[in-house]
Write a protein that holds these residues in place. Structure first.
Motif, PDB file in Angstrom:
ATOM      1  N   VAL A 144      15.399   1.470   1.295  1.00  0.00           N
ATOM      2  CA  VAL A 144      15.037   1.878   2.653  1.00  0.00           C
ATOM      3  C   VAL A 144      14.525   3.303   2.586  1.00  0.00           C
ATOM      4  N   ILE A 145      13.397   3.541   3.250  1.00  0.00           N
ATOM      5  CA  ILE A 145      12.839   4.882   3.349  1.00  0.00           C
ATOM      6  C   ILE A 145      12.925   5.326   4.806  1.00  0.00           C
ATOM      7  N   SER A 146      12.942   6.638   4.998  1.00  0.00           N
ATOM      8  CA  SER A 146      13.146   7.197   6.323  1.00  0.00           C
ATOM      9  C   SER A 146      12.401   8.516   6.397  1.00  0.00           C
ATOM     10  N   GLY A 147      11.907   8.867   7.572  1.00  0.00           N
ATOM     11  CA  GLY A 147      11.251  10.158   7.697  1.00  0.00           C
ATOM     12  C   GLY A 147      10.279  10.236   8.841  1.00  0.00           C
ATOM     13  N   ASP A 148       9.318  11.156   8.696  1.00  0.00           N
ATOM     14  CA  ASP A 148       8.315  11.369   9.736  1.00  0.00           C
ATOM     15  C   ASP A 148       7.576  10.068  10.017  1.00  0.00           C
ATOM     16  N   ALA A 149       7.369   9.785  11.286  1.00  0.00           N
ATOM     17  CA  ALA A 149       6.744   8.521  11.678  1.00  0.00           C
ATOM     18  C   ALA A 149       5.394   8.320  11.006  1.00  0.00           C
ATOM     19  N   ASP A 150       4.539   9.341  10.999  1.00  0.00           N
ATOM     20  CA  ASP A 150       3.211   9.164  10.412  1.00  0.00           C
ATOM     21  C   ASP A 150       3.285   8.944   8.905  1.00  0.00           C
ATOM     22  N   ALA A 151       4.200   9.612   8.233  1.00  0.00           N
ATOM     23  CA  ALA A 151       4.342   9.434   6.787  1.00  0.00           C
ATOM     24  C   ALA A 151       4.855   8.028   6.463  1.00  0.00           C
ATOM     25  N   ILE A 152       5.785   7.527   7.256  1.00  0.00           N
ATOM     26  CA  ILE A 152       6.282   6.172   7.041  1.00  0.00           C
ATOM     27  C   ILE A 152       5.172   5.171   7.310  1.00  0.00           C
ATOM     28  N   GLU A 153       4.430   5.347   8.384  1.00  0.00           N
ATOM     29  CA  GLU A 153       3.324   4.429   8.700  1.00  0.00           C
ATOM     30  C   GLU A 153       2.278   4.420   7.580  1.00  0.00           C
ATOM     31  N   GLU A 154       1.943   5.594   7.048  1.00  0.00           N
ATOM     32  CA  GLU A 154       0.986   5.678   5.934  1.00  0.00           C
ATOM     33  C   GLU A 154       1.512   4.924   4.718  1.00  0.00           C
ATOM     34  N   THR A 155       2.783   5.097   4.425  1.00  0.00           N
ATOM     35  CA  THR A 155       3.402   4.427   3.281  1.00  0.00           C
ATOM     36  C   THR A 155       3.389   2.920   3.473  1.00  0.00           C
ATOM     37  N   LEU A 156       3.713   2.464   4.678  1.00  0.00           N
ATOM     38  CA  LEU A 156       3.704   1.022   4.951  1.00  0.00           C
ATOM     39  C   LEU A 156       2.303   0.446   4.760  1.00  0.00           C
ATOM     40  N   LEU A 157       1.294   1.149   5.228  1.00  0.00           N
ATOM     41  CA  LEU A 157      -0.087   0.682   5.056  1.00  0.00           C
ATOM     42  C   LEU A 157      -0.442   0.595   3.566  1.00  0.00           C
TER      43      LEU A 157
END
Length: 171
Positions: A97-110
């Protein structure tokens, strides 16, 4: 979650099922501390309530996601994020599980989706187990200072320390 975990342990005990040891992560570790006897039920519930109240202050600022990254890959990704992503939990050799800034998580998911690596947002708007929680550390410590853990009757496998605890050393 905490209430369900503690209630299930009580139900199993009513059927004569006694645990040889307990383990839990996050709220689950607090439930495990109550089941082990290291915390009273009242103190464990207070920990959950204080934590939950403070977490409202982080609402809307971060995300969490489950991935099929191993711990090493997730840790490398977090290290390259300049503190914007943290490893929140390592569930298995192939699930982190990863956690953090919304934009960084969204970038990682993409990025992971493009590589066809399983990933999914967790339905929360708080980045638990990340740097997002640091501003609440001192206040939580202040709120918890009256709670006195004690040696429990059941060994507690701590996901925080990676050791077996008797409960007295919890802080």
């Amino acid at each position: 979650l905490f209430a369900v975990m503690v209630a299930l342990a009580a139900l199993w005990r009513s059927w004569g099922v006694e645990p040889d040891a307990v383990v839990g992560h996050s709220m689950g570790e607090c439930a495990a501390a109550a089941v082990s006897g290291a915390l009273t039920l009242e103190d464990a519930a207070a920990v959950i309530c204080y934590r939950s109240r403070l977490m409202k202050g982080a609402s809307g600022r971060g995300l969490m996601a489950i991935t099929d990254l191993n711990l090493e890959d997730a840790t490398l990704r977090a290290a390259k994020s300049n503190g914007r992503i943290s490893v929140a939990a390592n569930n298995s050799p192939t699930s982190t599980v990863i956690s953090g800034d919304a934009d960084a998580i969204e970038e990682t998911l993409l990025e992971l989706e493009l590589r066809e690596v399983f990933c999914r947002r967790i339905k929360v708007d708080v980045a638990s187990h990340s740097a997002h929680m640091e501003p609440f550390r001192d206040e939580l410590a202040r709120l918890l200072r009256e709670i006195q853990p004690r040696a429990g009757a059941i060994p507690l496998y701590s996901t925080t320390t990676g050791t077996i605890e008797n409960g007295a050393g919890l802080n």
